[in-house]
Design a protein around this motif. Structure first.
Motif, PDB file in Angstrom:
ATOM      1  N   LEU A 110      17.573   5.740 131.755  1.00 46.33           N
ATOM      2  CA  LEU A 110      18.579   5.321 130.769  1.00 46.33           C
ATOM      3  C   LEU A 110      18.119   4.098 129.984  1.00 46.33           C
ATOM      4  CD1 LEU A 110      21.902   5.617 132.839  1.00 46.33           C
ATOM      5  CD2 LEU A 110      21.060   7.219 131.099  1.00 46.33           C
ATOM      6  N   MET A 111      17.205   3.315 130.571  1.00 46.43           N
ATOM      7  CA  MET A 111      16.762   2.093 129.886  1.00 46.43           C
ATOM      8  C   MET A 111      16.144   2.405 128.529  1.00 46.43           C
ATOM      9  SD  MET A 111      13.503   1.064 132.242  1.00 46.43           S
ATOM     10  CE  MET A 111      12.139   2.184 132.526  1.00 46.43           C
ATOM     11  N   TYR A 112      15.578   3.583 128.361  1.00 44.83           N
ATOM     12  CA  TYR A 112      14.935   3.916 127.093  1.00 44.83           C
ATOM     13  C   TYR A 112      15.931   4.216 125.978  1.00 44.83           C
ATOM     14  CZ  TYR A 112      10.711   4.121 129.872  1.00 44.83           C
ATOM     15  OH  TYR A 112       9.666   3.800 130.701  1.00 44.83           O
ATOM     16  N   LEU A 113      17.206   4.299 126.328  1.00 42.59           N
ATOM     17  CA  LEU A 113      18.235   4.471 125.300  1.00 42.59           C
ATOM     18  C   LEU A 113      18.656   3.134 124.696  1.00 42.59           C
ATOM     19  CD1 LEU A 113      20.459   7.083 127.179  1.00 42.59           C
ATOM     20  CD2 LEU A 113      18.912   7.543 125.272  1.00 42.59           C
ATOM     21  N   GLY A 114      18.213   2.027 125.291  1.00 46.56           N
ATOM     22  CA  GLY A 114      18.637   0.697 124.873  1.00 46.56           C
ATOM     23  C   GLY A 114      17.915   0.156 123.659  1.00 46.56           C
ATOM     24  N   ARG A 115      18.262  -1.079 123.290  1.00 46.72           N
ATOM     25  CA  ARG A 115      17.760  -1.687 122.052  1.00 46.72           C
ATOM     26  C   ARG A 115      16.255  -1.951 122.105  1.00 46.72           C
ATOM     27  NH1 ARG A 115      21.014  -7.335 122.328  1.00 46.72           N
ATOM     28  NH2 ARG A 115      21.722  -6.454 120.361  1.00 46.72           N
ATOM     29  N   ALA A 117      14.104   0.118 123.066  1.00 47.31           N
ATOM     30  CA  ALA A 117      13.390   1.384 122.814  1.00 47.31           C
ATOM     31  C   ALA A 117      14.129   2.195 121.751  1.00 47.31           C
ATOM     32  CB  ALA A 117      13.236   2.164 124.116  1.00 47.31           C
ATOM     33  N   MET A 118      14.861   3.247 122.128  1.00 42.90           N
ATOM     34  CA  MET A 118      15.472   4.153 121.153  1.00 42.90           C
ATOM     35  C   MET A 118      16.602   3.508 120.365  1.00 42.90           C
ATOM     36  SD  MET A 118      15.564   7.741 123.307  1.00 42.90           S
ATOM     37  CE  MET A 118      16.654   8.535 122.103  1.00 42.90           C
ATOM     38  N   GLY A 119      17.326   2.587 120.995  1.00 39.22           N
ATOM     39  CA  GLY A 119      18.496   2.017 120.339  1.00 39.22           C
ATOM     40  C   GLY A 119      19.488   3.098 119.955  1.00 39.22           C
ATOM     41  N   SER A 120      19.749   3.986 120.872  1.00 39.51           N
ATOM     42  CA  SER A 120      20.578   5.166 120.577  1.00 39.51           C
ATOM     43  C   SER A 120      22.035   4.793 120.368  1.00 39.51           C
ATOM     44  CB  SER A 120      20.453   6.184 121.711  1.00 39.51           C
ATOM     45  OG  SER A 120      20.943   5.620 122.920  1.00 39.51           O
ATOM     46  N   ASN A 121      22.777   5.747 119.829  1.00 36.12           N
ATOM     47  CA  ASN A 121      24.200   5.546 119.579  1.00 36.12           C
ATOM     48  C   ASN A 121      25.015   6.641 120.260  1.00 36.12           C
ATOM     49  OD1 ASN A 121      24.212   3.240 117.730  1.00 36.12           O
ATOM     50  ND2 ASN A 121      23.132   4.629 116.340  1.00 36.12           N
ATOM     51  N   HIS A 122      25.869   6.216 121.202  1.00 33.91           N
ATOM     52  CA  HIS A 122      26.881   7.100 121.778  1.00 33.91           C
ATOM     53  C   HIS A 122      26.305   8.361 122.428  1.00 33.91           C
ATOM     54  CE1 HIS A 122      30.104   4.680 120.017  1.00 33.91           C
ATOM     55  NE2 HIS A 122      29.404   4.666 118.892  1.00 33.91           N
ATOM     56  N   VAL A 123      25.179   8.246 123.099  1.00 36.60           N
ATOM     57  CA  VAL A 123      24.694   9.388 123.875  1.00 36.60           C
ATOM     58  C   VAL A 123      25.624   9.580 125.070  1.00 36.60           C
ATOM     59  CG1 VAL A 123      22.828  10.252 125.354  1.00 36.60           C
ATOM     60  CG2 VAL A 123      22.297   9.135 123.170  1.00 36.60           C
ATOM     61  N   PRO A 140      20.908  -4.222 133.898  1.00 29.60           N
ATOM     62  CA  PRO A 140      21.038  -4.164 132.439  1.00 29.60           C
ATOM     63  C   PRO A 140      21.806  -2.952 131.930  1.00 29.60           C
ATOM     64  CG  PRO A 140      18.922  -3.283 133.055  1.00 29.60           C
ATOM     65  CD  PRO A 140      19.584  -3.723 134.331  1.00 29.60           C
ATOM     66  N   TRP A 141      22.253  -2.097 132.854  1.00 27.61           N
ATOM     67  CA  TRP A 141      22.901  -0.838 132.454  1.00 27.61           C
ATOM     68  C   TRP A 141      24.196  -1.090 131.704  1.00 27.61           C
ATOM     69  CZ3 TRP A 141      18.701   1.424 133.385  1.00 27.61           C
ATOM     70  CH2 TRP A 141      17.942   1.075 134.503  1.00 27.61           C
ATOM     71  N   SER A 142      24.922  -2.146 132.106  1.00 28.65           N
ATOM     72  CA  SER A 142      26.197  -2.460 131.451  1.00 28.65           C
ATOM     73  C   SER A 142      26.002  -2.749 129.963  1.00 28.65           C
ATOM     74  CB  SER A 142      26.859  -3.652 132.141  1.00 28.65           C
ATOM     75  OG  SER A 142      25.984  -4.770 132.161  1.00 28.65           O
ATOM     76  N   LEU A 147      26.885  -2.128 124.129  1.00 32.45           N
ATOM     77  CA  LEU A 147      26.276  -1.916 122.814  1.00 32.45           C
ATOM     78  C   LEU A 147      26.482  -0.491 122.290  1.00 32.45           C
ATOM     79  CD1 LEU A 147      22.874  -3.821 123.174  1.00 32.45           C
ATOM     80  CD2 LEU A 147      25.000  -4.605 122.105  1.00 32.45           C
ATOM     81  N   LYS A 148      27.199   0.299 123.099  1.00 37.54           N
ATOM     82  CA  LYS A 148      27.518   1.693 122.722  1.00 37.54           C
ATOM     83  C   LYS A 148      26.262   2.550 122.535  1.00 37.54           C
ATOM     84  CE  LYS A 148      31.892   0.286 120.606  1.00 37.54           C
ATOM     85  NZ  LYS A 148      32.608   0.440 121.878  1.00 37.54           N
ATOM     86  N   ASN A 149      25.206   2.192 123.261  1.00 36.05           N
ATOM     87  CA  ASN A 149      24.045   3.081 123.307  1.00 36.05           C
ATOM     88  C   ASN A 149      24.415   4.381 124.013  1.00 36.05           C
ATOM     89  OD1 ASN A 149      22.288   0.128 124.053  1.00 36.05           O
ATOM     90  ND2 ASN A 149      22.094   1.209 122.103  1.00 36.05           N
ATOM     91  N   ILE A 150      25.313   4.242 124.999  1.00 39.43           N
ATOM     92  CA  ILE A 150      25.777   5.417 125.732  1.00 39.43           C
ATOM     93  C   ILE A 150      27.298   5.440 125.780  1.00 39.43           C
ATOM     94  CG2 ILE A 150      23.684   5.490 127.138  1.00 39.43           C
ATOM     95  CD1 ILE A 150      25.309   4.333 129.482  1.00 39.43           C
ATOM     96  N   ASP A 151      27.836   6.626 125.905  1.00 43.10           N
ATOM     97  CA  ASP A 151      29.267   6.822 126.154  1.00 43.10           C
ATOM     98  C   ASP A 151      29.402   7.471 127.526  1.00 43.10           C
ATOM     99  OD1 ASP A 151      30.277   5.779 123.820  1.00 43.10           O
ATOM    100  OD2 ASP A 151      30.357   7.704 122.779  1.00 43.10           O
ATOM    101  N   LEU A 152      29.889   6.730 128.493  1.00 40.99           N
ATOM    102  CA  LEU A 152      30.044   7.276 129.831  1.00 40.99           C
ATOM    103  C   LEU A 152      31.197   8.260 129.886  1.00 40.99           C
ATOM    104  CD1 LEU A 152      29.453   4.101 132.032  1.00 40.99           C
ATOM    105  CD2 LEU A 152      27.990   6.128 131.896  1.00 40.99           C
ATOM    106  N   GLN A 153      30.930   9.416 130.447  1.00 42.55           N
ATOM    107  CA  GLN A 153      31.926  10.478 130.577  1.00 42.55           C
ATOM    108  C   GLN A 153      32.230  10.669 132.061  1.00 42.55           C
ATOM    109  OE1 GLN A 153      32.949  12.200 127.534  1.00 42.55           O
ATOM    110  NE2 GLN A 153      31.821  10.416 126.751  1.00 42.55           N
ATOM    111  N   LEU A 154      33.462  10.367 132.460  1.00 46.39           N
ATOM    112  CA  LEU A 154      33.849  10.502 133.857  1.00 46.39           C
ATOM    113  C   LEU A 154      33.942  11.972 134.235  1.00 46.39           C
ATOM    114  CD1 LEU A 154      34.859   9.221 136.518  1.00 46.39           C
ATOM    115  CD2 LEU A 154      37.183   9.389 135.569  1.00 46.39           C
ATOM    116  N   ILE A 155      33.269  12.340 135.324  1.00 46.96           N
ATOM    117  CA  ILE A 155      33.403  13.698 135.834  1.00 46.96           C
ATOM    118  C   ILE A 155      33.983  13.650 137.236  1.00 46.96           C
ATOM    119  CG2 ILE A 155      31.574  14.656 134.400  1.00 46.96           C
ATOM    120  CD1 ILE A 155      29.684  14.481 136.720  1.00 46.96           C
TER     121      ILE A 155
END
Length: 301
Positions: A110-115, A117-123, A140-142, A147-155
């Motif tokens: 997941l670290m590669y989704l952060g600023r 590296a990818m700086g992703s939005n809402h994965v 650093p996951w929080s 930063l909304k790099n990820i959107d956590l989906q509760l399952i």
């Protein structure tokens, strides 16, 4: 089976076989530490560093829907960069990630989704309650969340998640060393086929479900094959009580050949001889009617 699959794609082409149907692609088969493993002085890893044996990426699979162009990873491994490349660099908006648990080979990608590296939005990242809380409350996951790099989906356990009109996913609990989160396997379901993915579990006897019944109920079963047999590592193997490949084969021995062929072992420790196609262990697995997962393998859903 590996050779048959290769011949099939050579003769008919992967595009023809998977043009319309969703499919699962194996993106890695190694245990969390990878292959070769850090500071390993064993011949198995020396052979990789010497270029005599191919490197293997950490255990991961993906669902690919060729019609919608959506892709979902099951686990975010330390080899995330190369595994996205194997998927032809999917657009972040078409990517989702399902996490099994909080051991290093299963979420640290997941670290590669952060600023940095990818700086992703809402994965979208799908996680069970304790896993979700672990990410939200620990850096650093929080920061990925803030930063909304990820959107956590509760399952929730055993709840059906409809990804689109063609594909659904269901999480189920499995016993494992749950220091930081619960551990789950996943069932992937389409109108035609189904697949279970259990990369990490403790001994089958600790599970409240019958493995043989589970295998018979699906078309493919990608199962924890971390170790081939007892004595494979120097420390007490009770500390890492994965079911040995030899134990799983013995447990499922009464099954018909058709049912055994559904089983594909995955998530191999660097010491596991089945990663070597020339090994006696690899040959035994196939002689007994089971399969060894391999990087690049595709399973039509």
């Amino acid at each position: 089976m590996k050779y048959f699959t290769s011949i099939f794609f050579t003769l008919f082409g992967a595009n023809l076989a998977f043009a319309q149907n969703p499919y699962v692609q194996v993106l890695g088969i190694a245990q969390d530490g990878g292959f070769p493993q850090a500071n390993c002085q064993k011949e198995c890893c020396k052979a990789v560093f010497a270029g005599k044996t191919p490197r293997q990426l950490v255990s991961c699979i993906a669902i690919i829907d060729p019609i919608s162009n959506q892709q979902w990873l099951f686990d975010a491994t330390p080899d995330f960069t190369q595994q996205l490349h194997l998927l032809n660099e999917p657009k972040p908006q078409n990517l989702g990630i399902f996490l099994t648990h909080a051991h290093i080979g299963h979420y640290t990608g997941l670290m590669y989704l952060g600023r940095e590296a990818m700086g992703s939005n809402h994965v979208k990242v799908y996680a069970m309650p304790k896993m979700k809380t672990f990410i939200e409350q620990n850096g650093p996951w929080s920061q990925l969340v803030s930063l909304k790099n990820i959107d956590l989906q509760l399952i929730k356990e055993d709840s059906l998640i409809k990804l689109n009109e063609r594909i659904s996913v269901q999480a189920f609990r499995v016993p494992h060393r749950d220091e930081f989160s619960e551990t789950v396997g996943y069932k992937i379901i389409t109108s035609d086929k189904s697949l279970i993915f259990i990369p990490d579990i403790d001994k089958w006897q600790k599970w409240n479900k019958d493995l043989a019944t589970m295998v018979k109920s699906v078309d493919y079963a990608l199962l924890d094959g971390t170790f081939y047999q007892d004595g494979e590592i120097s420390r007490p193997m009770s500390e890492v009580p994965h079911p040995f490949v030899s134990e799983t084969m013995a447990l499922l021995a009464p099954l018909a050949a058709k049912e055994k062929s559904k089983v594909h072992f995955i998530h191999f420790n660097h010491t596991n001889p089945v990663m070597n196609e020339k090994s006696a262990a690899y040959k035994v697995v196939h002689q007994k009617g089971f399969q060894v997962a391999f990087q690049g393998q595709k399973l039509r859903l």
